[in-house]
Scaffold this motif. Sequence first.
Motif, PDB file in Angstrom:
ATOM      1  N   LYS A  53      -6.147   2.480  26.092  1.00 57.55           N
ATOM      2  CA  LYS A  53      -6.833   2.925  27.306  1.00 57.55           C
ATOM      3  C   LYS A  53      -5.821   3.564  28.250  1.00 57.55           C
ATOM      4  O   LYS A  53      -4.759   2.996  28.515  1.00 57.55           O
ATOM      5  CB  LYS A  53      -7.514   1.746  28.001  1.00 57.55           C
ATOM      6  CG  LYS A  53      -8.277   2.138  29.248  1.00 57.55           C
ATOM      7  CD  LYS A  53      -8.893   0.929  29.926  1.00 57.55           C
ATOM      8  CE  LYS A  53      -9.573   1.353  31.214  1.00 57.55           C
ATOM      9  NZ  LYS A  53     -10.102   0.203  31.962  1.00 57.55           N
ATOM     10  N   GLU A  54      -6.155   4.770  28.767  1.00 60.88           N
ATOM     11  CA  GLU A  54      -5.254   5.503  29.650  1.00 60.88           C
ATOM     12  C   GLU A  54      -5.743   5.490  31.087  1.00 60.88           C
ATOM     13  O   GLU A  54      -6.942   5.590  31.343  1.00 60.88           O
ATOM     14  CB  GLU A  54      -5.105   6.953  29.175  1.00 60.88           C
ATOM     15  CG  GLU A  54      -4.342   7.086  27.876  1.00 60.88           C
ATOM     16  CD  GLU A  54      -4.032   8.533  27.525  1.00 60.88           C
ATOM     17  OE1 GLU A  54      -4.492   9.449  28.240  1.00 60.88           O
ATOM     18  OE2 GLU A  54      -3.319   8.761  26.531  1.00 60.88           O
ATOM     19  N   THR A  55      -4.801   5.373  32.009  1.00 64.74           N
ATOM     20  CA  THR A  55      -5.091   5.425  33.436  1.00 64.74           C
ATOM     21  C   THR A  55      -4.111   6.387  34.085  1.00 64.74           C
ATOM     22  O   THR A  55      -2.895   6.276  33.863  1.00 64.74           O
ATOM     23  CB  THR A  55      -4.940   4.029  34.080  1.00 64.74           C
ATOM     24  OG1 THR A  55      -5.752   3.103  33.374  1.00 64.74           O
ATOM     25  CG2 THR A  55      -5.347   4.054  35.539  1.00 64.74           C
ATOM     26  N   ASP A  56      -4.619   7.342  34.871  1.00 56.90           N
ATOM     27  CA  ASP A  56      -3.762   8.304  35.580  1.00 56.90           C
ATOM     28  C   ASP A  56      -3.565   7.861  37.027  1.00 56.90           C
ATOM     29  O   ASP A  56      -4.539   7.526  37.720  1.00 56.90           O
ATOM     30  CB  ASP A  56      -4.381   9.703  35.565  1.00 56.90           C
ATOM     31  CG  ASP A  56      -4.278  10.365  34.202  1.00 56.90           C
ATOM     32  OD1 ASP A  56      -3.384   9.989  33.427  1.00 56.90           O
ATOM     33  OD2 ASP A  56      -5.106  11.249  33.910  1.00 56.90           O
ATOM     34  N   ILE A  57      -2.302   7.889  37.471  1.00 61.20           N
ATOM     35  CA  ILE A  57      -1.958   7.512  38.839  1.00 61.20           C
ATOM     36  C   ILE A  57      -1.223   8.684  39.480  1.00 61.20           C
ATOM     37  O   ILE A  57      -0.216   9.161  38.940  1.00 61.20           O
ATOM     38  CB  ILE A  57      -1.050   6.259  38.855  1.00 61.20           C
ATOM     39  CG1 ILE A  57      -1.729   5.104  38.111  1.00 61.20           C
ATOM     40  CG2 ILE A  57      -0.711   5.860  40.283  1.00 61.20           C
ATOM     41  CD1 ILE A  57      -0.777   4.017  37.669  1.00 61.20           C
ATOM     42  N   ASP A  58      -1.721   9.155  40.619  1.00 61.28           N
ATOM     43  CA  ASP A  58      -1.079  10.258  41.334  1.00 61.28           C
ATOM     44  C   ASP A  58       0.169   9.729  42.052  1.00 61.28           C
ATOM     45  O   ASP A  58       0.072   8.819  42.873  1.00 61.28           O
ATOM     46  CB  ASP A  58      -2.049  10.860  42.349  1.00 61.28           C
ATOM     47  CG  ASP A  58      -1.508  12.097  43.042  1.00 61.28           C
ATOM     48  OD1 ASP A  58      -0.295  12.391  42.913  1.00 61.28           O
ATOM     49  OD2 ASP A  58      -2.288  12.780  43.728  1.00 61.28           O
ATOM     50  N   VAL A  59       1.337  10.293  41.721  1.00 59.28           N
ATOM     51  CA  VAL A  59       2.595   9.859  42.350  1.00 59.28           C
ATOM     52  C   VAL A  59       3.272  11.005  43.111  1.00 59.28           C
ATOM     53  O   VAL A  59       4.454  10.914  43.453  1.00 59.28           O
ATOM     54  CB  VAL A  59       3.570   9.261  41.302  1.00 59.28           C
ATOM     55  CG1 VAL A  59       3.021   7.973  40.725  1.00 59.28           C
ATOM     56  CG2 VAL A  59       3.895  10.272  40.211  1.00 59.28           C
ATOM     57  N   SER A  60       2.532  12.068  43.393  1.00 63.32           N
ATOM     58  CA  SER A  60       3.140  13.244  44.033  1.00 63.32           C
ATOM     59  C   SER A  60       3.697  12.932  45.421  1.00 63.32           C
ATOM     60  O   SER A  60       4.681  13.540  45.839  1.00 63.32           O
ATOM     61  CB  SER A  60       2.125  14.386  44.110  1.00 63.32           C
ATOM     62  OG  SER A  60       0.957  13.980  44.776  1.00 63.32           O
TER      63      SER A  60
END
Length: 193
Positions: A130-137
Amino acid sequence: MRKLVVVVFMLAGITVMAQKVNFGVKAGLNIANYSSTNQPSNLSSRLAYHVGVLAEVTVSTVFSVQPEIVFSSQGVTNSLGKDEATGKYQYLNIPLMAKYYIFKNISVEMGPQIGFLTAATITAKDAQGKETDIDVSKALNTVDAGINFGLGYKLTNGINFVARYNLGLTNISKARSTSIKQGVIQLSLGYNF
């Protein structure tokens, strides 16, 4: 301001001396990584891509200047057993390469690069896939400066091959306790019109 004026006059002088300008396109493979003050031992390079446009300004039979605009996907992979986290950093890079032809079709190149961060995410994948995207910009600086070193081979029909290394010189992390500097190997296939 004075430095900017000097750079503009230098570029204007090169343009006046130029014998011809060849425009081109390029694309290829990135092998991206970084060095950090708090670097874990389980980091590995991230395979990604780059694509861009260029203009080779011929100054003499052996020397040319090549400004480029390149969209480059960079980052790193961190493996923790069956879990994995991949930093995916997207940049709009603007290199300015000085090229010296040591033979008719073979050039060595070097030059500065400035990069502008357009997006940054960490994709975490657990043991079940399972993949989860986290914005770290917001945790990264928006500007990255570096220097490029490379070797190129150009065919007479306009097709060219370039191997280049981009050495990051600035800290991309906003955290004062961490210093992160990028390093990217680029293998490009290009075509000059």
